[in-house]
Design an enzyme around this catalytic site. Structure first.
Site, PDB file in Angstrom:
ATOM      1  N   THR A  12      43.957  38.766  35.406  1.00  0.00           N
ATOM      2  CA  THR A  12      44.446  40.244  36.083  1.00  0.00           C
ATOM      3  C   THR A  12      42.776  41.315  35.926  1.00  0.00           C
ATOM      4  O   THR A  12      42.367  40.896  34.733  1.00  0.00           O
ATOM      5  CB  THR A  12      45.937  41.078  35.453  1.00  0.00           C
TER       6      THR A  12
ATOM      7  N   ARG B 229      54.473  40.600  39.599  1.00  0.00           N
ATOM      8  CA  ARG B 229      53.844  38.669  40.063  1.00  0.00           C
ATOM      9  C   ARG B 229      55.793  38.428  40.380  1.00  0.00           C
ATOM     10  O   ARG B 229      56.044  37.869  41.375  1.00  0.00           O
ATOM     11  CB  ARG B 229      53.413  38.019  39.352  1.00  0.00           C
TER      12      ARG B 229
ATOM     13  N   LEU C 181      46.388  43.006  29.907  1.00  0.00           N
ATOM     14  CA  LEU C 181      46.775  43.064  30.814  1.00  0.00           C
ATOM     15  C   LEU C 181      46.319  40.731  31.138  1.00  0.00           C
ATOM     16  O   LEU C 181      45.943  39.971  29.924  1.00  0.00           O
ATOM     17  CB  LEU C 181      44.999  43.294  31.548  1.00  0.00           C
ATOM     18  N   ASP C 182      46.882  40.220  32.220  1.00  0.00           N
ATOM     19  CA  ASP C 182      47.223  39.082  32.419  1.00  0.00           C
ATOM     20  C   ASP C 182      45.463  38.352  32.732  1.00  0.00           C
ATOM     21  O   ASP C 182      44.657  38.726  32.877  1.00  0.00           O
ATOM     22  CB  ASP C 182      48.028  38.516  33.226  1.00  0.00           C
ATOM     23  N   ARG C 183      45.410  36.609  32.008  1.00  0.00           N
ATOM     24  CA  ARG C 183      44.551  36.414  31.911  1.00  0.00           C
ATOM     25  C   ARG C 183      43.535  36.945  33.683  1.00  0.00           C
ATOM     26  O   ARG C 183      42.674  36.598  33.684  1.00  0.00           O
ATOM     27  CB  ARG C 183      44.592  35.788  31.129  1.00  0.00           C
TER      28      ARG C 183
END
Length: 375
Positions: A191, A290, A187-189
């Site tokens: 998120t 996004r 997961l993105d930082r």
């Protein structure tokens, strides 16, 4: 001449940029030494809370890496000034002169040319950015070695850039006592949501295979700007990387990679300024949700990259309109924030939650929006 070397030719049969065996051993020695030092540090040696954030006590750290292909032929001074912009050129000149930055464990001049297979070392006093104090929750651990965790927003999965101990992997190691860890979905930082981590390589390979074959479905909930349309919305615009160093992506119908995301409206808040949207990505491009939401004209409300008018202008990237090139070149990378500063932690742009999307409005929508933005 001092500080000048000819380019080293790669050994026969060895791709350019690969390190010869004897240097690989040296790098592994460096990394093992670093691991041993970190293993001796206790949780209290590393973590503390202040100002509502989880912080890391500053510590000495030695970065070691082999020269990348794009570094070869440049001076060590030019390399650090252009690739690592978290410090000033004056610092790098002084650090090289004093031997804080070395090539192949030797002191060099700022004018020294970086060659193929060079081992670059940088000794620093490391100040990591703070993250949320929300605990990393262990949801479940199976007998065959699958770990399910609830990842808070603001924490990266792997040690990367200025983050080391404030990463999911290091927190699991230091605070929860796990050792061999194999992240399965990343997961993105910013998120938050459920993450699968293998405790052995066999489980990790099996779960990654299930993800690739779409036997496991990823689902997200996002809070976006504007009133999202009702019904099932599909965005199949191709995506490409527009700025590698910034990890910035965009829609590109000619050169982008095939991408597909399904969206469905869940809720609209009272003032009709924001919506809660259910998302199901069918492909796995970086920042796919996004970028697709931005393209549709409903960027994630607190997204520092794709909901940034200073970067994208009035169009905010709708319909794939790119920002002007000067804006991209001047946009600071995450590393540009001085190491001593402690910026506030952004709220996560999305969270994972397996729910069926009912459409609601009013107070219930406001409550959902508040929950989503802080989870």
């Amino acid at each position: 001449m001092t500080g000048r070397r000819k380019h080293q030719r790669p050994e026969s049969g060895r791709p350019n940029g690969d390190a010869p065996p004897q240097k690989i051993a040296k790098l592994s020695d460096h990394r093992q030494e670093q691991k041993d030092e970190e293993a001796s540090m206790t949780v209290d040696d590393i973590y503390f809370e202040e100002g509502g954030l989880q912080r890391i006590h500053p510590y000495f750290f030695k970065f070691t890496t082999y020269a990348k292909g794009r570094w070869v032929g440049r001076t060590i001074y030019e390399l650090f000034c252009s690739e690592f912009r978290d410090r000033t050129p004056a610092y790098y000149e002084s650090a090289i002169t004093q031997g804080i930055i070395e090539i192949n464990n030797k002191k060099v001049e700022p004018s020294t040319i970086v060659c193929n297979s060079d081992l670059i070392t940088h000794y620093i006093h490391r100040h990591e950015p703070p993250v949320t104090t929300q605990p990393l929750a262990i949801v479940r651990e199976t007998e065959d070695g699958l770990l399910i965790v609830d990842k808070p927003g603001s924490i990266p999965v792997h040690p990367t850039g200025r983050y080391n101990f404030n990463s999911i992997i290091r927190i699991l190691e230091k605070k929860h006592g796990y050792r061999a860890l194999f992240p399965i979905n990343r997961l993105d930082r910013l998120t938050s949501g459920l993450m699968l981590v293998g405790l052995n390589s066999e489980v990790a390979r099996r779960m990654e295979s299930d993800l690739s074959a779409h036997r496991i479905q990823k689902e997200y909930i996002c809070r976006v700007k504007g009133v999202f349309p009702t019904g099932r919305i599909v965005c199949d615009q191709p995506i490409r990387v527009v700025a590698h160093k910034l990890s910035l992506n965009c829609v590109d119908r000619e050169e982008g990679k095939p991408s597909l995301t399904e969206f469905e409206l869940m809720a609209v808040d009272d003032d009709e300024m924001h919506s809660i949207v259910y998302c199901r990505p069918k492909t796995g491009r970086t920042h796919q949700i996004r970028v697709h939401l931005q393209f549709l004209g409903y960027p994630i409300a607190n997204d520092p990259l794709y909901c940034n008018r200073e970067v994208w202008g009035d169009s905010m990237g709708k319909d794939g309109v790119l920002p002007p090139a000067p804006t991209l070149s001047e946009l600071p990378t995450p590393a540009d924030t001085p190491a001593a500063e402690t910026p506030s932690v952004p709220t996560p742009p999305s969270s994972t939650d397996q729910v069926k999307p009912p459409l609601v409005k009013g107070k219930k929508a406001n409550k959902m929006a508040g929950t989503t933005s802080t989870s």
